[in-house]
Write a protein that holds these residues in place. Structure first.
Motif, short mmCIF file in Angstrom:
data_model
loop_
_atom_site.label_atom_id
_atom_site.label_comp_id
_atom_site.label_asym_id
_atom_site.label_seq_id
_atom_site.Cartn_x
_atom_site.Cartn_y
_atom_site.Cartn_z
N PHE A 151 1.24 19.87 -36.61
CA PHE A 151 1.04 19.00 -35.46
C PHE A 151 0.20 17.81 -35.91
O PHE A 151 -0.69 17.96 -36.74
CB PHE A 151 0.31 19.76 -34.33
CG PHE A 151 -0.05 18.87 -33.17
CD1 PHE A 151 0.90 18.60 -32.17
CD2 PHE A 151 -1.31 18.29 -33.07
CE1 PHE A 151 0.58 17.75 -31.10
CE2 PHE A 151 -1.62 17.44 -32.00
CZ PHE A 151 -0.69 17.18 -31.02
N ASP A 152 0.48 16.64 -35.32
CA ASP A 152 -0.35 15.47 -35.64
C ASP A 152 -0.31 14.48 -34.48
O ASP A 152 0.62 14.49 -33.66
CB ASP A 152 0.15 14.78 -36.92
CG ASP A 152 -0.90 13.84 -37.50
OD1 ASP A 152 -2.11 14.07 -37.25
OD2 ASP A 152 -0.52 12.89 -38.20
N ALA A 153 -1.35 13.67 -34.41
CA ALA A 153 -1.41 12.60 -33.39
C ALA A 153 -2.14 11.41 -33.98
O ALA A 153 -3.09 11.58 -34.76
CB ALA A 153 -2.16 13.12 -32.15
N HIS A 154 -1.68 10.21 -33.65
CA HIS A 154 -2.36 8.97 -34.08
C HIS A 154 -2.40 7.98 -32.93
O HIS A 154 -1.48 7.95 -32.11
CB HIS A 154 -1.63 8.33 -35.27
CG HIS A 154 -1.90 9.02 -36.59
ND1 HIS A 154 -2.85 8.59 -37.48
CD2 HIS A 154 -1.36 10.13 -37.12
CE1 HIS A 154 -2.86 9.40 -38.53
NE2 HIS A 154 -1.97 10.35 -38.33
N ARG A 155 -3.49 7.19 -32.92
CA ARG A 155 -3.59 6.19 -31.83
C ARG A 155 -2.93 4.87 -32.26
O ARG A 155 -2.83 4.57 -33.45
CB ARG A 155 -5.04 5.97 -31.43
CG ARG A 155 -5.88 5.21 -32.44
CD ARG A 155 -7.20 4.74 -31.83
NE ARG A 155 -8.08 5.86 -31.44
CZ ARG A 155 -8.45 6.08 -30.18
NH1 ARG A 155 -8.05 5.28 -29.21
NH2 ARG A 155 -9.26 7.08 -29.90
N LEU B 103 6.06 12.21 -40.22
CA LEU B 103 6.03 12.83 -41.55
C LEU B 103 4.77 13.67 -41.76
O LEU B 103 4.80 14.67 -42.47
CB LEU B 103 6.16 11.77 -42.66
CG LEU B 103 7.53 11.14 -42.85
CD1 LEU B 103 7.59 10.35 -44.16
CD2 LEU B 103 8.67 12.16 -42.81
N HIS B 104 3.68 13.28 -41.12
CA HIS B 104 2.45 14.08 -41.24
C HIS B 104 2.66 15.48 -40.66
O HIS B 104 2.29 16.49 -41.27
CB HIS B 104 1.27 13.38 -40.55
CG HIS B 104 0.78 12.19 -41.29
ND1 HIS B 104 -0.40 11.54 -41.00
CD2 HIS B 104 1.32 11.51 -42.35
CE1 HIS B 104 -0.58 10.52 -41.83
NE2 HIS B 104 0.48 10.48 -42.65
N ALA B 105 3.25 15.53 -39.47
CA ALA B 105 3.51 16.85 -38.86
C ALA B 105 4.51 17.64 -39.70
O ALA B 105 4.36 18.86 -39.90
CB ALA B 105 4.04 16.67 -37.43
MG MG Z 1 -1.96 12.24 -39.50
#
Ligand code: MG
Length: 373
Positions: free
Chosen positions: A222-226, A256-258
């Motif tokens: 899981f990932d999140a970015h602002r 791609l991070h997730a």
């Molecule tokens: Mg990330």
């Protein structure tokens, strides 16, 4: 009456394409091929001593593995040039009445099969387990079929093969060369009759990598970015036209991070934060480059991606027209067919940070198959 077992284990693993002896490959419960083979014979009361012909470099490992089994004398013997040389070295150390010879690389042998061979051996002097050939067999010479051999006359031969020890010793002494000798019965046949019992299809010999069991694993990420105005927006390695990009130490490709975290998780390699920390080396780096490194790590673990499911949570930009391109690009980066990557885009109905259009979140789940060795 004494019944000994010889388990030749001096193979070099050339057909396995491996430097390590295949008998040490882990197959079930983290235990090796040889462990499972030994375990079955060690749990049979009527078996006395176990001789293991092996290469010098494998001896320590075999002895340490053998310590798990008490109650049987397990002796390592120097292996010879061929399998027959190895068996011979052990055979002449045995003072048993009968001897069972079993390939170390047949770990799925069970007690009922060993009992069948032993009963017949005690009755008739020599016994081998056989299974019918599922395929048609032809004699070939220089790429040309010479004749078809009637299948009803054929049998595939397994181990353990059981013999009167003195007679097997005589058989071994009756030849001057072991050229072309692939089992013990073929020598015994020169001096006496060999009888058959039903083999067991499960009792396969592990010869190539395809014979090793496949383990499957799932991984989740899981990932999140602002959002950050003026940055480029990358999703799944695809540049999306947008006045907002995502903020992060790398290119902040949240998809791609997730995906990378799910892959690393599936093989117990923590996450991208651990693998690629916020050091100058990874400043503004393309996540495609990082994914290439993750794929290398998976390869080193013997892992291959089977499929991947990704959910992108975003109020903006609208992703409908980009989904196929992103999905295809991820499949390409993972080296798998497009239909094995599924991408879903959703909103949170104005709820939370994605609903307030502050950023994008992504979740990914992958399945990998592992060939452990
Ligand atoms: Mg990330």
């Amino acid at each position: 009456m004494v019944i000994d077992v010889i388990i030749p284990a001096a193979g070099s693993g050339t057909r396995m394409n491996s430097k390590e002896n295949k008998i040490f490959f882990q197959i079930i419960d983290g235990k090796s091929v040889l462990f499972h083979t030994l375990s079955t014979f060690c749990n049979i009361d009527y078996i006395d001593n176990i001789f293991i012909p092996c290469r010098e470099e494998d001896e320590e490992r075999i002895l340490s593995l053998s310590r798990a089994f008490t109650g049987k004398k397990i002796v390592t013997v120097r292996g010879g040039e061929t399998r027959a040389d190895s068996v011979k070295n052990a055979l002449f150390l045995s003072s048993s009445d009968y001897v069972l010879v079993h390939d170390a690389a047949r770990p799925y042998v069970d007690k009922t099969l060993i009992d069948r061979v032993t009963d017949k051996m005690l009755k008739n002097g020599a016994a081998i387990p056989v299974v019918p050939s599922p395929d048609t067999v032809k004699e070939i010479l220089g790429g040309e079929v010479q004749r078809t051999i009637p299948r009803s006359k054929l049998a595939l031969v397994q181990t353990p093969q059981g013999f009167d020890t003195n007679n097997l010793k005589k058989a071994y002494e009756s030849v001057t060369s072991f050229d072309g000798v692939t089992d013990d019965a073929s020598l015994y046949e020169k001096i006496g009759k060999v009888y058959t019992v039903d083999g067991d299809k499960k009792n396969i010999k592990i010869t190539t990598k395809e014979d090793l069991p496949i383990e499957t694993r799932v991984g989740v990420g899981f990932d999140a970015h602002r959002f950050e105005k003026g940055r480029a927006l990358y999703l799944g390695g695809v540049k999306i036209e947008s006045e907002y990009g995502l903020l992060g130490h790398s290119d902040a490709d949240v998809v791609l991070h997730a995906v990378m975290d799910s892959l690393l998780s599936s093989v117990h390699l923590r996450d991208i934060g651990v693998q690629f920390p916020c050091t100058p080396e990874f400043k503004d780096i393309s996540s495609v480059t990082l994914l290439e490194r993750v794929m290398k790590m998976l390869e080193e673990q013997g892992a291959k991606v089977m499929n991947l499911s990704v959910v992108i949570v975003a109020e903006k930009p609208k992703l409908a027209t980009h989904i196929d391109k992103i999905s295809q690009n991820i499949a390409r980066l993972l080296g798998i067919e497009e239909e094995k990557v599924s991408l879903t885009a959703t909103t949170t109905e104005k709820l939370g940070f994605t609903g307030r259009e502050e950023g994008i979140a992504t979740e990914a789940v992958c399945m990998v198959k592992l060939i452990r060795h």
